[in-house]
Design a protein around this motif. Structure first.
Motif, PDB file in Angstrom:
ATOM      1  N   ASP A 180     -24.037 -54.287  68.313  1.00  0.00           N
ATOM      2  CA  ASP A 180     -24.454 -54.823  67.333  1.00  0.00           C
ATOM      3  C   ASP A 180     -25.427 -54.032  66.670  1.00  0.00           C
ATOM      4  N   TYR A 181     -25.984 -53.146  67.327  1.00  0.00           N
ATOM      5  CA  TYR A 181     -27.285 -52.384  66.624  1.00  0.00           C
ATOM      6  C   TYR A 181     -27.282 -51.236  67.711  1.00  0.00           C
ATOM      7  N   VAL A 182     -27.353 -50.101  67.031  1.00  0.00           N
ATOM      8  CA  VAL A 182     -27.696 -49.001  67.815  1.00  0.00           C
ATOM      9  C   VAL A 182     -28.875 -48.171  67.536  1.00  0.00           C
ATOM     10  N   ILE A 183     -29.771 -47.899  68.457  1.00  0.00           N
ATOM     11  CA  ILE A 183     -31.008 -47.326  68.409  1.00  0.00           C
ATOM     12  C   ILE A 183     -30.897 -45.726  68.688  1.00  0.00           C
ATOM     13  N   LEU A 184     -31.036 -44.995  68.039  1.00  0.00           N
ATOM     14  CA  LEU A 184     -31.007 -43.396  68.277  1.00  0.00           C
ATOM     15  C   LEU A 184     -32.555 -42.864  68.434  1.00  0.00           C
ATOM     16  N   VAL A 185     -32.848 -42.147  69.617  1.00  0.00           N
ATOM     17  CA  VAL A 185     -33.969 -41.681  70.160  1.00  0.00           C
ATOM     18  C   VAL A 185     -33.837 -40.251  69.912  1.00  0.00           C
ATOM     19  N   THR A 186     -35.045 -39.679  69.150  1.00  0.00           N
ATOM     20  CA  THR A 186     -35.001 -38.392  68.660  1.00  0.00           C
ATOM     21  C   THR A 186     -36.279 -37.873  68.768  1.00  0.00           C
ATOM     22  N   GLU A 187     -36.399 -36.648  68.687  1.00  0.00           N
ATOM     23  CA  GLU A 187     -37.854 -35.673  68.625  1.00  0.00           C
ATOM     24  C   GLU A 187     -37.868 -35.103  67.451  1.00  0.00           C
ATOM     25  N   PRO A 188     -39.013 -34.817  66.791  1.00  0.00           N
ATOM     26  CA  PRO A 188     -39.186 -34.041  65.537  1.00  0.00           C
ATOM     27  C   PRO A 188     -39.160 -32.586  65.655  1.00  0.00           C
ATOM     28  N   THR A 189     -38.160 -32.344  66.214  1.00  0.00           N
ATOM     29  CA  THR A 189     -37.642 -30.727  66.432  1.00  0.00           C
ATOM     30  C   THR A 189     -36.456 -30.407  65.530  1.00  0.00           C
ATOM     31  N   PRO A 190     -36.321 -29.281  65.236  1.00  0.00           N
ATOM     32  CA  PRO A 190     -34.853 -28.837  64.666  1.00  0.00           C
ATOM     33  C   PRO A 190     -33.783 -29.338  65.650  1.00  0.00           C
ATOM     34  N   PHE A 191     -33.933 -29.126  66.790  1.00  0.00           N
ATOM     35  CA  PHE A 191     -32.843 -29.638  67.865  1.00  0.00           C
ATOM     36  C   PHE A 191     -32.577 -30.893  67.867  1.00  0.00           C
ATOM     37  N   GLY A 192     -33.796 -31.741  67.745  1.00  0.00           N
ATOM     38  CA  GLY A 192     -33.497 -33.301  67.787  1.00  0.00           C
ATOM     39  C   GLY A 192     -32.917 -33.736  66.545  1.00  0.00           C
ATOM     40  N   LEU A 193     -33.391 -33.135  65.069  1.00  0.00           N
ATOM     41  CA  LEU A 193     -32.864 -33.335  63.924  1.00  0.00           C
ATOM     42  C   LEU A 193     -31.484 -33.150  63.941  1.00  0.00           C
ATOM     43  N   HIS A 194     -31.104 -31.909  64.381  1.00  0.00           N
ATOM     44  CA  HIS A 194     -29.466 -31.678  64.402  1.00  0.00           C
ATOM     45  C   HIS A 194     -28.683 -32.622  65.096  1.00  0.00           C
ATOM     46  N   ASP A 195     -29.306 -32.883  66.333  1.00  0.00           N
ATOM     47  CA  ASP A 195     -28.444 -34.125  67.104  1.00  0.00           C
ATOM     48  C   ASP A 195     -28.286 -35.534  66.569  1.00  0.00           C
ATOM     49  N   LEU A 196     -29.483 -35.592  65.678  1.00  0.00           N
ATOM     50  CA  LEU A 196     -29.794 -37.016  65.219  1.00  0.00           C
ATOM     51  C   LEU A 196     -28.607 -37.095  64.096  1.00  0.00           C
ATOM     52  N   LYS A 197     -28.749 -36.013  63.403  1.00  0.00           N
ATOM     53  CA  LYS A 197     -27.520 -36.110  62.194  1.00  0.00           C
ATOM     54  C   LYS A 197     -26.157 -36.116  62.656  1.00  0.00           C
ATOM     55  N   LEU A 198     -25.726 -35.514  63.714  1.00  0.00           N
ATOM     56  CA  LEU A 198     -24.233 -36.070  64.282  1.00  0.00           C
ATOM     57  C   LEU A 198     -24.198 -37.473  64.770  1.00  0.00           C
ATOM     58  N   ALA A 199     -25.210 -37.770  65.357  1.00  0.00           N
ATOM     59  CA  ALA A 199     -25.147 -39.205  65.729  1.00  0.00           C
ATOM     60  C   ALA A 199     -25.027 -39.993  64.778  1.00  0.00           C
ATOM     61  N   ALA A 200     -25.938 -39.977  63.835  1.00  0.00           N
ATOM     62  CA  ALA A 200     -26.209 -40.962  62.656  1.00  0.00           C
ATOM     63  C   ALA A 200     -24.896 -40.953  61.877  1.00  0.00           C
ATOM     64  N   THR A 201     -24.157 -39.682  61.797  1.00  0.00           N
ATOM     65  CA  THR A 201     -22.959 -39.690  60.957  1.00  0.00           C
ATOM     66  C   THR A 201     -21.854 -40.589  61.511  1.00  0.00           C
ATOM     67  N   VAL A 202     -21.746 -40.523  62.876  1.00  0.00           N
ATOM     68  CA  VAL A 202     -20.768 -41.116  63.873  1.00  0.00           C
ATOM     69  C   VAL A 202     -21.028 -42.675  63.281  1.00  0.00           C
ATOM     70  N   LEU A 203     -22.284 -43.242  63.527  1.00  0.00           N
ATOM     71  CA  LEU A 203     -22.559 -44.609  63.272  1.00  0.00           C
ATOM     72  C   LEU A 203     -22.269 -45.206  61.815  1.00  0.00           C
ATOM     73  N   LYS A 204     -22.521 -43.988  60.946  1.00  0.00           N
ATOM     74  CA  LYS A 204     -22.308 -44.635  59.717  1.00  0.00           C
ATOM     75  C   LYS A 204     -20.893 -44.627  59.328  1.00  0.00           C
ATOM     76  N   ASN A 205     -19.992 -43.915  59.884  1.00  0.00           N
ATOM     77  CA  ASN A 205     -18.414 -43.982  59.788  1.00  0.00           C
ATOM     78  C   ASN A 205     -17.915 -45.318  60.438  1.00  0.00           C
ATOM     79  N   PHE A 206     -18.685 -45.761  61.730  1.00  0.00           N
ATOM     80  CA  PHE A 206     -18.358 -47.092  62.110  1.00  0.00           C
ATOM     81  C   PHE A 206     -18.957 -48.125  61.609  1.00  0.00           C
ATOM     82  N   LYS A 207     -19.848 -47.990  60.676  1.00  0.00           N
ATOM     83  CA  LYS A 207     -20.615 -48.996  59.940  1.00  0.00           C
ATOM     84  C   LYS A 207     -21.348 -49.806  61.029  1.00  0.00           C
ATOM     85  N   ILE A 208     -22.031 -49.304  62.032  1.00  0.00           N
ATOM     86  CA  ILE A 208     -22.865 -49.983  62.813  1.00  0.00           C
ATOM     87  C   ILE A 208     -24.343 -49.539  62.480  1.00  0.00           C
TER      88      ILE A 208
END
Ligand code: SF4
Ligand code: SF4
Lengths: 279, 291
Positions: A180-208
């Motif tokens: 029903d809800y997804v929490i994405l855990v990240t770090e404020p680093t370039p690596f963290g941001l890059h991985d967050l973007k990938l995951a956030a895009t997937v969730l956006k496509n699924f409308k979660i």
């Protein structure tokens, strides 16, 4: 309600957050560790594992006395799990995806349903927390059926926290697709941001619906924050780096035991998410 | 004379152990090599190496089923046969491409021949130039099965490149976990270097990864990153590694400079003020003796 905790990549504190949420729920809660390749939740929740089952998949075994080497099973197998050399048919169970196609095309009843062990599923209680995890067998390449077996233990009317596997490929998607809800855990680093973007895009496509927790929030820059603002993803919580947290983690001590004040913060967070999901 | 090509794989039981920073530093320190990033799911190495692609290719693997709605009679045969819960019935059958494993059983048995199997474009792979030499890397599309095929593919490409350019060393940033992609990244490897952290979960993951390298009979060495966050745990990891014949190459202290370097996009070993950088240099020197 099902809340999945993901991170795009491991090591950002996903298990820390998901176990902290389970520990702060204050009610009957279920914790499912869907990271069947590297389950770590048990280290922090220390459950009493009272139930253990072997998870198997169905694979074919050849009854040579019946096989006429017609080649039908080899032809239907999309995964090269069946090979034929002259009149000899060979089966490689480790390549099998258990689609059962070969059984259906064999007209001689020459394939016997056998099983391959892919891992074990264990469950028990950690205080008030109903705990389930799976461990894939070493050298076993197909974790998804085991992950599904763990997910099947989710109980409808209980608050369920899913510790999702890292990454954004198939196992991640499989773990979050009913959430029903997804929490994405990240770090404020370039690596963290890059991985967050990938995951956030997937969730956006699924409308979660999803939100972000920034861990070690003072070790980096503000690009994660800016990204979340621009994408309208709420930043639910920021947890600054503390040596005590890192040292506690090293010893298998959960975040909410190292910093007890966070218990209320996490239980408020659960309330907030429940409210958003109900909207 | 034909040169033997050595393949060194850097692994970590799990992400977040600082592996990418360490691999980036090795890339900075090693001379004459080809770099491969086997983390095709969420690779970060390119953020440090700033690659400029010289070749871009589609990666296709397997098939996905698709229903031609005008032919479908809605009999439900396919949904009944599908073992992956990927077909739901409405007026006609609807296939969720995410769950479809491409076994083709539905297409084989559909009485109306309403299902077509289409080649699945599941990612891209690249050969790129970086300041530290050529890099072969890839990106799997989100939600695709990380089956190890793309990993095997880019590793083969790197090997071919090494042969044609007469390069003796392939430095591979491994895939995380212990599943199929890691198994694929292990094939043909001469030496594995496992990065771990002195935490209970780090120890647990390290044991699993060493079981795996042992299973495939690949010699393994260990580096303990951020060792000073829990020095007793670090000692105990060192001891248990020695006991099982995977020696510890070196230890790297916790150093905030590592993150500063990450933000600036430079390898830590290029930063003369970083303690971690010095430790990685020492580790690299020792590692070379094993090649
Ligand atoms: S069940 Fe499917 S994947 Fe397994 S051997 Fe038979 S045809 Fe191949
Ligand atoms: S088997 Fe063929 S006709 Fe029947 S529901 Fe499936 S696609 Fe439609």
């Amino acid at each position: 309600m099902q809340i999945a905790v993901g991170s795009g990549k491991g090591g950002t504190g996903k298990t820390t957050i998901s176990t902290s949420l389970a520990l702060s729920a204050g009610t009957d809660v279920q914790y499912l560790d869907c990271d069947v390749e590297e389950p770590n939740g048990h280290i922090f929740l220390k459950p009493k594992l009272t139930h253990r089952e072997t998870v198997v998949v169905t694979v074919p075994r050849l009854d040579e006395s019946r096989c006429t080497a017609c080649g039908k099973c080899r032809d239907i197998c999309a995964f090269n799990a069946i090979a034929q050399f002259g009149k000899t048919v060979m089966i490689f169970p480790e390549m099998c995806h258990s689609c059962l196609g070969c059984f259906r095309v064999c007209e001689e009843d020459a394939l016997i349903e056998d099983t391959r062990e892919i891992g074990i599923l264990e469950s028990g209680m950690a205080g008030d927390i109903h705990f389930v995890h799976g461990r894939v067998r070493i050298g076993e390449a197909m974790g998804v059926p085991l992950l599904k077996a763990v997910k099947h233990k989710a109980e409808q009317d209980r608050l369920t926290i899913i510790d999702a596997p890292p990454g954004t490929s198939c196992p991640f998607v499989e773990s979050v697709n009913d959430a029903d809800y997804v929490i994405l855990v990240t770090e404020p680093t370039p690596f963290g941001l890059h991985d967050l973007k990938l995951a956030a895009t997937v969730l956006k496509n699924f409308k979660i619906p999803s939100g972000v927790i920034i861990n070690r929030s003072d070790l980096g820059d503000d690009r994660v924050q800016r990204y979340c603002d621009s994408e309208n993803i709420p930043v639910l919580l920021e947890i600054p780096f503390q040596r005590a947290i890192a040292e506690g983690y090293a010893r298998g001590i959960n975040l909410v035991d190292t910093v007890p004040e966070l218990r209320t913060v996490f239980s408020d967070l659960l309330t907030r998410i429940a409210f958003e999901v109900a909207q | 004379m034909e040169q033997t090509i050595k393949e060194v794989l850097i692994l970590s039981g799990k992400g977040g152990t600082g592996k990418t920073s360490i691999v980036g530093s090795f890339a900075h320190l090693a001379e004459n090599k080809i770099l491969v990033d086997c983390d095709v799911d969420a690779s970060d190495l390119h953020l440090l190496l700033a690659p400029k692609p010289t070749e871009t290719h589609d990666f296709k693997s397997g098939v996905k089923a698709r229903v031609e709605a005008d032919k479908c009679s809605g009999c439900g045969m396919c949904a009944e046969l599908c073992q992956f819960e990927s077909i739901t019935m409405g007026e006609t059958a609807v296939i969720s491409p995410l769950n479809c494993e491409g076994c083709g059983v539905c297409a084989h048995f559909c009485p109306e021949e309403a299902i077509v199997l289409q080649e699945n474009h599941c990612g891209s792979w690249y050969i790129a130039d970086t300041a530290y030499g050529p890099l072969v890397h890839a990106q799997l599309f989100a939600g695709e099965e990380n089956s190890g095929k793309l990993v095997s593919h880019i590793k083969n490409q790197a090997r071919q490149l090494a042969e044609t350019t007469n390069t003796g060393l392939i430095l591979i940033d491994g895939a995380p976990g212990v599943g199929c992609p890691v198994i694929a990244s292990l094939s043909n490897v001469d030496l594995a270097v496992v990065i771990t952290e002195p935490t209970l979960s780090g120890k647990h993951d390290l044991d699993r990864i060493l079981d795996l390298t042992e299973h495939f009979k690949i010699p393994a060495l260990v580096c303990i990153n951020k060792w000073d966050l829990h020095s007793e745990m670090s000692d105990s990891i060192e001891k248990s590694c020695n006991d099982r014949g995977a020696n510890v190459l070196g230890k790297i202290p916790f150093d905030r400079q590592v993150i500063t370097c990450q933000i600036q996009g430079v390898p830590v070993t290029a930063d003369d003020t970083s303690l971690a950088g010095y430790s990685i240099k020492a580790i690299w020197k020792k590692l070379k003796e094993h090649l």
